[in-house]
Structures are given as C-alpha cells and as structure tokens.
Enzyme design. Structure first.
Site, PDB file in Angstrom:
ATOM      1  N   SER A  33       0.800  -1.095  -0.101  1.00  0.00           N
ATOM      2  CA  SER A  33      -0.017  -0.008  -0.175  1.00  0.00           C
ATOM      3  C   SER A  33       0.565   1.400   0.020  1.00  0.00           C
ATOM      4  O   SER A  33       1.869   1.259   0.790  1.00  0.00           O
ATOM      5  CB  SER A  33      -0.857   0.090   1.087  1.00  0.00           C
ATOM      6  OG  SER A  33      -1.702   1.145   1.078  1.00  0.00           O
ATOM      7  N   SER A  69      -0.808   4.083   0.939  1.00  0.00           N
ATOM      8  CA  SER A  69      -1.384   4.768   1.789  1.00  0.00           C
ATOM      9  C   SER A  69      -0.558   5.737   3.091  1.00  0.00           C
ATOM     10  O   SER A  69      -1.124   6.657   3.201  1.00  0.00           O
ATOM     11  CB  SER A  69      -2.655   4.104   2.333  1.00  0.00           C
ATOM     12  OG  SER A  69      -3.658   3.755   1.449  1.00  0.00           O
ATOM     13  N   LYS A 125     -14.177  -4.839   2.388  1.00  0.00           N
ATOM     14  CA  LYS A 125     -15.095  -3.738   1.893  1.00  0.00           C
ATOM     15  C   LYS A 125     -16.579  -3.960   2.191  1.00  0.00           C
ATOM     16  O   LYS A 125     -17.457  -3.288   2.663  1.00  0.00           O
ATOM     17  CB  LYS A 125     -14.753  -3.120   0.349  1.00  0.00           C
ATOM     18  CG  LYS A 125     -13.451  -2.690   0.406  1.00  0.00           C
ATOM     19  CD  LYS A 125     -13.048  -1.883  -0.937  1.00  0.00           C
ATOM     20  CE  LYS A 125     -11.869  -1.048  -1.307  1.00  0.00           C
ATOM     21  NZ  LYS A 125     -11.822  -0.766  -2.506  1.00  0.00           N
ATOM     22  N   ASN A 154     -14.985   1.611   2.353  1.00  0.00           N
ATOM     23  CA  ASN A 154     -13.705   1.750   2.514  1.00  0.00           C
ATOM     24  C   ASN A 154     -13.387   2.782   3.475  1.00  0.00           C
ATOM     25  O   ASN A 154     -11.904   3.004   3.553  1.00  0.00           O
ATOM     26  CB  ASN A 154     -13.041   1.965   0.927  1.00  0.00           C
ATOM     27  CG  ASN A 154     -13.244   3.452   0.645  1.00  0.00           C
ATOM     28  OD1 ASN A 154     -14.419   3.843   0.497  1.00  0.00           O
ATOM     29  ND2 ASN A 154     -12.425   3.841  -0.152  1.00  0.00           N
ATOM     30  N   ARG A 206     -17.266 -13.838 -13.059  1.00  0.00           N
ATOM     31  CA  ARG A 206     -17.099 -15.039 -13.007  1.00  0.00           C
ATOM     32  C   ARG A 206     -18.099 -15.718 -12.845  1.00  0.00           C
ATOM     33  O   ARG A 206     -18.528 -16.937 -13.365  1.00  0.00           O
ATOM     34  CB  ARG A 206     -15.815 -15.664 -12.298  1.00  0.00           C
ATOM     35  CG  ARG A 206     -14.453 -15.222 -12.754  1.00  0.00           C
ATOM     36  CD  ARG A 206     -13.251 -15.546 -11.710  1.00  0.00           C
ATOM     37  NE  ARG A 206     -12.176 -14.873 -11.855  1.00  0.00           N
ATOM     38  CZ  ARG A 206     -11.229 -15.588 -12.675  1.00  0.00           C
ATOM     39  NH1 ARG A 206     -11.362 -16.745 -13.169  1.00  0.00           N
ATOM     40  NH2 ARG A 206      -9.946 -15.018 -12.852  1.00  0.00           N
ATOM     41  N   TYR A 213      -3.254  -0.175  -8.596  1.00  0.00           N
ATOM     42  CA  TYR A 213      -2.090   0.682  -8.742  1.00  0.00           C
ATOM     43  C   TYR A 213      -0.762   0.191  -8.450  1.00  0.00           C
ATOM     44  O   TYR A 213       0.264   0.638  -8.362  1.00  0.00           O
ATOM     45  CB  TYR A 213      -2.318   2.044  -7.849  1.00  0.00           C
ATOM     46  CG  TYR A 213      -2.335   1.658  -6.261  1.00  0.00           C
ATOM     47  CD1 TYR A 213      -1.420   1.631  -5.559  1.00  0.00           C
ATOM     48  CD2 TYR A 213      -3.442   1.489  -5.862  1.00  0.00           C
ATOM     49  CE1 TYR A 213      -1.379   1.548  -4.280  1.00  0.00           C
ATOM     50  CE2 TYR A 213      -3.785   1.215  -4.335  1.00  0.00           C
ATOM     51  CZ  TYR A 213      -2.286   1.266  -3.658  1.00  0.00           C
ATOM     52  OH  TYR A 213      -2.635   0.980  -2.389  1.00  0.00           O
ATOM     53  N   GLY A 216      -4.724   2.816 -11.438  1.00  0.00           N
ATOM     54  CA  GLY A 216      -5.617   3.139 -10.673  1.00  0.00           C
ATOM     55  C   GLY A 216      -5.023   4.288  -9.639  1.00  0.00           C
ATOM     56  O   GLY A 216      -5.508   4.707  -8.516  1.00  0.00           O
TER      57      GLY A 216
END
Length: 243
Positions: free
Chosen positions: A14, A16, A64, A85, A148, A205, A226
């Site tokens: 991450s 973040s 999430k 999120n 799927r 990302y 992303g």
C-alpha cells in the site's frame, strides 16, 4: 495525535501511509498511519476496542463488503453500493462507514468521458466493482458488470462477444488479478478482441503497469492504472477523518 490506518489483506504494497504522511505534514497535524493485515472483518471491530486512540481506518480487499453489516451506521455512499472503504469513530464511540471509492472513481473517469461510446464494462462484482457501478450510475452512463459468477443482470465473461466489444470503449478492471500480493494472472477476458479504440482503466495501482495493462498496450489500446483514483479517494477520506 490523529491515529489512522489501513485494514485489509494483503496490504504491504500500500501507498496509503506515504499519502497520509503528506496530508499530516500539509495540515501541520501530528499523526500516524499504520497498516493492519487482518484475517477477518470482525478483527476490525477489535482494533477500535483495543486501540482507544484510533480515529479511523481505510478498508481494502477483502473486507469492503463484509465489514459493512458490522458497523453502527452507514452513510449514503456506503448504502448505495453496499461497500465500505472508510470507517470513522464518532464522538459517541459509534463506528460509521463511508465509501470514497465512488468519488475517486468519478474523478479518474473524467478524462475519458468525451471519448466514451457504448456501455462501460466493469470487470468484477466485488467492493471495487460496486463502487465503479455506483459512480457510472451517477454519471447516467450505461454499464454492465462482468463476473466469473454473474448475479442476475450481470454478464459472464463468455458473454463478451465481438459485437459487444466493438460497440464499447471503456473497460474497468475491478478485480485483484495482477495486484501485488496476488498471482500475476489475467482475468478471463477475450484478449483477442481488444482493439485500439479500447481504453482500460485498471483500478489496481501496484504494480504501476499491471499484466492486464501490458496486454492492452501491446494491442494498441490505451491503459491507465488506479493511482489517480487512489489519491482522489484518499483525499476524500482525509476530509472525513478531519471533520
């Protein structure tokens, strides 16, 4: 001190912490941002119980959706897509859930709006896919969710015919395929039908260029990751945490 963090699995990739450290510096706020790699959504509740100074969490794969029923309240964004999120601990101790992926995706979508034609294809029906679908609905854009294991009203990958792909421009990748920490595989998308008029918006990302992006670029199509969405949803999260 403002204590925040990210809950998910895996999360070591991450960005973040670096993003929120920048937010702390710019706002001249003393704060910390920790990573919590958990095994279940229930552990998120325990985090707030044991870390009394924890004011908020960002939430990522795979929690999430599963964390939403465990919270005391959900705002309109989380209710719209059934996905959370962002969790904020309110002054009364209750835990409130939000979804800033919708705002982040909307911002990431804007550069492509003028080029769109036909329905948008959203690959993945999980938390990220549901946020993308909510944003597309807000923009009054036609879309299909491709899965799927499609639910009613969704498409299977086998339904992606040459005529459907010829008519559409934008494909949104909202699965963890190719994400760092997951196998470097492609979703079961008909690669041979990719054409130069297609645009791939990959919500992954890390890595910056995903295996799916590489395939699109090799076939002359445009592909972006992303990262812009990550920054925009983080900024929206920061606004919630500070309020």
């Amino acid at each position: 001190m403002l204590e925040l963090g990210l809950a998910g699995n895996p999360i070591l990739h991450s960005l973040s912490p670096a993003i929120f450290e920048r937010f702390f510096r710019r706002a001249r706020i003393e704060g910390r941002y920790d990573l919590f790699q958990l095994q279940s959504a229930q552990e998120i509740q325990s985090l707030f119980d044991t870390r009394k100074n924890l004011k908020g969490l960002n939430v990522t794969i795979p929690f999430k959706r599963s964390v939403a029923p465990l919270l005391d309240r959900l705002d309109a964004t989380a209710l719209k897509c059934g996905s959370v999120n962002v969790i904020k601990k309110l002054s009364d101790g209750q835990l409130a859930g939000y979804n800033t992926d919708i705002a982040g995706f909307t911002g990431a979508l804007q550069p492509f709006i003028s080029a769109l034609r036909g329905p948008v294809l959203v690959l993945g029906g999980g938390g990220a896919g549901s946020a993308a679908a909510a944003a597309l609905q807000d923009q009054k854009l036609d879309f299909y969710i491709v899965s799927r294991h499609p639910a009613r009203g969704q498409l299977a990958y086998e339904d992606l015919t040459p005529s459907l792909l010829q008519d559409c421009t934008l494909i949104v990748h909202a699965t963890p395929c190719g994400m760092r920490g997951f196998p470097a595989v492609l979703p079961p998308f008909p690669i041979h039908l990719i054409r130069p008029h297609h645009i791939l918006l990959d919500m992954v990302y890390q890595p910056r260029i995903t295996p799916f992006m590489e395939v699109f670029r090799q076939r002359g199509a445009r592909a972006v990751n992303g990262l812009r969405m990550l920054w925009l949803q983080a900024l929206e999260s920061w606004t919630i945490f500070k309020a």
